[in-house]
Design a protein around this motif. Structure first.
Motif, short mmCIF file in Angstrom:
data_model
loop_
_atom_site.label_atom_id
_atom_site.label_comp_id
_atom_site.label_asym_id
_atom_site.label_seq_id
_atom_site.Cartn_x
_atom_site.Cartn_y
_atom_site.Cartn_z
N VAL A 1 0.53 55.78 13.97
CA VAL A 1 -0.75 54.98 14.28
C VAL A 1 -1.44 55.61 15.52
O VAL A 1 -2.91 55.58 15.39
N TYR A 2 -0.97 56.16 16.49
CA TYR A 2 -1.53 56.68 17.57
C TYR A 2 -2.10 58.02 17.20
O TYR A 2 -3.39 58.22 17.44
N ASP A 3 -1.69 58.71 16.26
CA ASP A 3 -2.22 59.88 15.76
C ASP A 3 -3.28 59.57 14.71
O ASP A 3 -4.31 60.31 14.85
N MET B 1 -5.73 24.65 15.86
CA MET B 1 -6.04 25.63 14.76
C MET B 1 -6.21 26.90 15.27
O MET B 1 -6.55 27.51 16.29
N GLY B 2 -6.06 27.87 14.07
CA GLY B 2 -6.42 29.63 14.45
C GLY B 2 -7.64 30.10 14.44
O GLY B 2 -8.74 29.02 14.46
N ASN B 3 -8.05 30.90 14.83
CA ASN B 3 -9.06 31.60 14.94
C ASN B 3 -9.65 32.45 13.44
O ASN B 3 -10.74 32.86 13.58
N GLY B 4 -8.85 32.13 12.59
CA GLY B 4 -9.35 32.90 11.32
C GLY B 4 -8.85 34.23 11.14
O GLY B 4 -9.03 35.04 9.99
N ASN B 5 -8.22 34.96 11.92
CA ASN B 5 -7.62 36.30 11.90
C ASN B 5 -6.11 36.51 11.66
O ASN B 5 -5.73 37.60 11.99
N SER B 6 -5.46 35.29 11.69
CA SER B 6 -4.04 35.48 11.46
C SER B 6 -3.51 36.03 10.25
O SER B 6 -2.58 36.58 10.20
N GLY B 7 -4.37 36.12 9.34
CA GLY B 7 -3.94 36.68 7.83
C GLY B 7 -4.25 38.08 8.00
O GLY B 7 -3.16 38.88 7.83
N ALA B 8 -5.07 38.72 8.79
CA ALA B 8 -5.29 40.18 9.09
C ALA B 8 -4.07 40.80 9.76
O ALA B 8 -3.57 41.73 9.65
N ALA B 9 -3.64 39.74 10.93
CA ALA B 9 -2.62 40.29 11.67
C ALA B 9 -1.37 40.20 11.05
O ALA B 9 -0.77 41.20 11.24
N ALA B 10 -1.00 39.28 10.22
CA ALA B 10 0.13 39.06 9.39
C ALA B 10 0.16 40.60 8.46
O ALA B 10 1.17 41.09 8.36
N GLY B 11 -0.91 40.78 7.84
CA GLY B 11 -0.79 42.02 7.08
C GLY B 11 -0.55 43.30 7.78
O GLY B 11 0.25 44.09 7.40
N GLY B 12 -1.26 43.52 9.05
CA GLY B 12 -0.93 44.63 9.72
C GLY B 12 0.54 44.74 10.24
O GLY B 12 1.25 45.67 10.24
N GLY B 13 1.08 43.50 10.53
CA GLY B 13 2.39 43.47 10.88
C GLY B 13 3.32 43.73 9.64
O GLY B 13 4.54 44.57 9.90
N ALA B 14 3.23 43.44 8.44
CA ALA B 14 3.80 43.86 7.40
C ALA B 14 3.85 45.18 7.17
O ALA B 14 4.79 45.92 6.73
N ILE B 15 2.52 45.97 7.15
CA ILE B 15 2.53 47.23 6.88
C ILE B 15 3.42 48.04 8.08
O ILE B 15 3.97 49.02 7.81
N TYR B 16 3.31 47.49 9.29
CA TYR B 16 4.07 48.41 10.25
C TYR B 16 5.59 47.85 10.25
O TYR B 16 6.15 49.13 10.34
N GLY B 17 5.99 46.90 9.64
CA GLY B 17 7.23 46.53 9.35
C GLY B 17 7.99 47.60 8.24
O GLY B 17 9.04 48.26 8.21
#
Length: 60
Positions: A52-54, A1-17
């Motif tokens: 993102v760094y800036d 089972m996941g830790n509950g943060n996978s949705g936030a990580a996926a959202g960040g990856g989508a924005i970065y993509g």
């Protein structure tokens, strides 16, 4: 089972993509010639990371 943060990580990856694709479109339109198009692909990969760094630097 996941830790509950996978949705936030996926959202960040989508924005970065989306940032990568947007940078590719912009730099590709500005390129003129084979080497400039190759540089546009590389810039598209790096540009969102620099933004993102800036952004984190501005939050300091």
């Amino acid at each position: 089972m996941g830790n509950g943060n996978s949705g936030a990580a996926a959202g960040g990856g989508a924005i970065y993509g989306l940032g990568i694709f947007g940078a590719w479109v912009y730099f590709w339109q500005e390129a003129d010639g084979f080497w400039w198009h190759l540089l546009a692909v590389l810039e598209g990969l790096v540009w969102p990371a620099l933004m993102v760094y800036d952004a984190f630097g501005a939050l300091n």
